[in-house]
Write an enzyme that holds these catalytic residues in place. Structure first.
Site, short mmCIF file in Angstrom:
data_model
loop_
_atom_site.label_atom_id
_atom_site.label_comp_id
_atom_site.label_asym_id
_atom_site.label_seq_id
_atom_site.Cartn_x
_atom_site.Cartn_y
_atom_site.Cartn_z
N ARG A 282 0.85 -1.18 0.00
CA ARG A 282 0.00 0.00 0.00
C ARG A 282 0.89 1.23 0.00
NH1 ARG A 282 -2.97 -1.86 5.47
NH2 ARG A 282 -4.45 -3.40 4.67
N CYS A 283 0.42 2.31 -0.61
CA CYS A 283 1.17 3.56 -0.51
C CYS A 283 1.17 4.07 0.92
CB CYS A 283 0.59 4.61 -1.46
SG CYS A 283 -1.15 4.96 -1.20
#
Length: 512
Positions: A282-283
Site C-alpha cells: 500500500r502507498c
C-alpha cells in the site's frame, strides 16, 4: 481475451498481449489481455472529447443519479467483485470486501454532490451589477492507476470526474485487468453514454507515449495518476509542458512514532496491520516505526511475537496477508531485501525472503511452490544512512528505529522526504499537536495505523508522495472542475471597477 473499450465499442484484439495470473497460484491464468499501443490511447481521448459536450450538458443532479446507480450495482455485486480482486491481486477476501465497499461509499457521498455543485452570488462594489461564480468540468480526464487497490482507487478519480461532467479515459494496471473489466461493466450498466468512460489496456511505455501525443493535440485537460514517485515525476514534467497540474498520488515511507507513554499493545496492533496488510503493498503502508528508547525493546518483542503468530497464506482464508501482487512486485521486494545490512537485526518469522519448502514459515497456509509468498520481516536498527530507511519498500517489511526526544523523532520521520501518511501513538495531547504541526504528511493518525481512508476525508500527500493534490470528499471537486466568474452589469452604462466607486468620507481625526 480482454480488450480496450473506446466509445462504447470493444476494440479488436491486437498482436500484443499480457497474461494476468493468480499470484497465489501463478500457473492459474485469470485473464488474457490485448494491449493497445499509443495510438489506442489517443483514439480513446478523441472519443472522450466527442462525448464530453453532451455529458457536460446533462444536469448535475441527473449525473448524480448515474452515480447512485453505480453504487447500487456495486453493492449488489460486492461479493463477486471482491472474489475477482482476491483471485487476481491476492488481496485477502475480507480486505477485498472492504475495498469494494469503498466504491459504494464513494458513490454514496458523491451522488448528493450533483445537487451541491454550488457557485456563489458575490456582492459588487457597483450598483445594478451582480457577480457570480460557477463550477465547470475540466473536460477530458485521463486516469492511470496501479493495481494494489484495483477498484477502490479508480473510483476515487472516476466517480467525482463523471459527476462533475467530465469524460474519462482510464488506463488500469494490466496485471489487474480482470478487476478493471468487472469495474467497467458495473459502470457501463449504470447507463453512462458511450464514450463517457473509456478503458485502455496498455503497458507503461505505450501509455506515456500516447499521453504525450494526446496532450500535444489538446485532447486531455486533466491527468490523474496513482503509482510510483519516479513515474509520477515524469508525468508531472509532461503535464507541466502544457501548463497543466496533474493529480498525483504517489509512494510513501510512512512513519509511526511510538512515545514513552503509548499503549504498546495498541501500537503493535496498528504496526502489524499497516506494515503487513496487503503484504505491505500500500502507498500508506508503515515504513518505519520510530520508538522511544525506553520502550523500544518491549515494542520489538511484542511486534515480533505478533508477526510470528499471524497467519500468512491463501488469501481466500482468514490471513494477515497473502501473496505479492505479481512477479514484478516480488522482484522489487527482492531488491528491498538486498538493502538489509550486517548492522540490522531481523525479527518476525522463521525465515527471510520467499516462502518455499526449503525456507518454510510456521503456520503458513498457501501454496509455497506456486505462490508469490514472502516472510514478514522486522528490521531493527535502521537509520538515515540506510536505503531501507530512506526509500519506499512496498512489501511485508517494517523498519524500527529508536529515538530520545520528540524533536528527534519528528526529524527522523521527515527525513526520507515523503509526505503521505504518518501516525503517532501517545496519551499526551501536547505531543499530538507538536507532531501534527511539524510532520510533513498530508494525513496524520493518532493512536491509529498509517493505513486507512474514508470516502469523505481528503487523501493525498506532499513531497515525494505527491504534488499537494487531494482526493475524496469535497476537496477532490477542485481537481475536476474549474472556477468561472461572471459579472453582469445591467445599469445601462459602463461602470469601471476601482474607479467609479461611491466613496465614503470618514472623519478619521475625530477623537472623544
Amino acid at each position: 481475451m480482454l480488450s480496450s473499450v473506446i466509445g462504447g465499442a470493444r476494440v479488436p484484439a491486437g498482436p500484443r498481449s499480457y497474461r494476468s495470473t493468480d499470484p497465489s497460484r501463478t500457473s492459474d491464468t485469470v485473464a488474457e489481455v490485448s494491449l493497445a499501443d499509443a495510438d489506442g490511447l489517443v483514439r480513446a481521448c478523441r472519443a472522450a472529447r466527442a462525448a464530453q459536450d453532451a455529458w457536460r450538458d446533462v444536469p448535475p443532479p441527473v449525473r448524480g443519479q448515474a452515480v447512485a446507480a453505480i453504487g447500487r450495482l456495486v453493492e449488489a455485486n460486492k461479493a463477486a467483485l471482491a472474489r475477482v480482486v482476491t483471485r487476481e491481486v491476492g488481496k485477502p477476501y475480507a480486505e477485498a470486501l472492504g475495498e469494494v465497499q469503498e466504491i459504494a461509499d464513494t458513490c454514496a457521498f458523491f451522488l448528493g454532490e450533483g445537487r451541491r455543485l454550488y457557485g456563489q452570488t458575490v456582492p459588487s462594489e457597483m450598483p445594478d451589477k451582480q457577480l457570480f461564480t460557477f463550477r465547470d468540468p475540466v473536460g477530458v480526464v485521463a486516469v492511470i492507476t496501479a493495481g494494489n487497490f484495483p477498484v477502490a482507487v479508480p473510483s476515487w478519480y472516476i466517480v467525482p470526474a463523471l459527476l462533475c461532467g467530465n469524460a474519462v479515459v482510464w488506463k488500469p494496471a494490466e496485471y489487474a485487468a480482470a478487476c478493471a473489466e468487472a469495474f467497467y461493466e458495473l459502470f457501463a450498466h449504470a447507463g453512462l453514454p458511450d464514450g463517457v468512460l473509456n478503458v485502455v489496456y496498455a503497458d507503461g511505455p505505450e501509455t506515456f507515449a500516447g499521453l504525450e501525443q494526446a496532450l500535444g493535440e489538446g485532447l486531455v485537460d486533466k491527468v490523474g495518476f496513482t503509482g510510483s514517485t519516479e513515474v509520477g515525476s515524469r508525468i508531472g514534467e509532461l503535464c507541466g509542458r502544457h501548463l497543466q497540474t496533474p493529480c498525483l498520488e504517489l509512494g510513501g515511507k510512512n512513519p509511526m512514532v511510538v512515545t514513552e507513554d503509548a499503549d504498546l499493545p495498541l501500537a503493535v496492533e496498528g504496526a502489524l496491520f499497516s506494515g503487513f496488510g496487503t503484504a505491505g503493498q500500500r502507498c500508506t503502508s508503515l515504513g518505519t516505526a520510530i520508538v522511544h528508547e525506553s520502550v523500544h525493546s518491549e515494542f520489538v518483542r511484542l511486534l515480533d511475537e505478533a508477526a510470528r503468530a499471524a497467519v500468512v497464506g491463501d488469501p481466500a482464508g482468514d490471513v494477515l496477508y497473502g501473496p505479492m501482487i505479481s512477479e514484478r512486485f516480488a522482484d522489487g521486494f527482492e531488491k528491498t531485501l538486498g538493502w538489509i545490512g550486517p548492522s540490522h537485526t531481523l525479527y518476525g518469522s522463521t525465515g527471510t525472503g520467499r516462502v518455499t519448502a526449503a525456507n518454510p514459515r510456521d503456520g503458513f497456509t498457501g501454496d509455497a511452490e506456486d505462490g508469490l509468498y514472502y516472510h514478514p520481516v522486522i528490521v531493527d536498527g535502521v537509520g538515515p544512512g540506510d536505503e531501507l530507511f530512506m526509500n519506499e519498500t512496498f512489501g511485508p517489511i517494517i523498519g524500527v528505529a529508536a529515538y530520545r526526544t520528540l524533536d528527534e523523532a519528528i526529524t527522523l520521520a521527515n527525513a526520507p522526504g515523503y509526505g503521505l501518511s504518518a501516525s503517532i501513538y501517545t496519551t499526551d495531547p501536547a505531543k499530538v499537536f507538536a507532531f501534527r504541526r511539524r510532520i510533513s504528511a498530508g494525513m496524520v493518525s493518532v493512536n491509529n495505523s498509517t493505513s486507512g481512508a474514508e470516502a469523505h476525508l481528503p487523501f493525498g500527500g506532499n513531497g515525494r508522495s505527491g504534488n499537494g493534490s487531494r482526493q475524496s470528499g469535497l476537496w477532490v471537486l477542485d481537481q475536476f472542475t474549474r472556477w468561472q466568474s461572471m459579472n453582469w452589469d445591467y445599469s445601462g452604462r459602463l461602470q469601471k471597477a476601482q474607479m467609479d466607486v461611491v466613496e465614503i468620507t470618514p472623519d478619521l481625526g475625530f477623537r472623544l
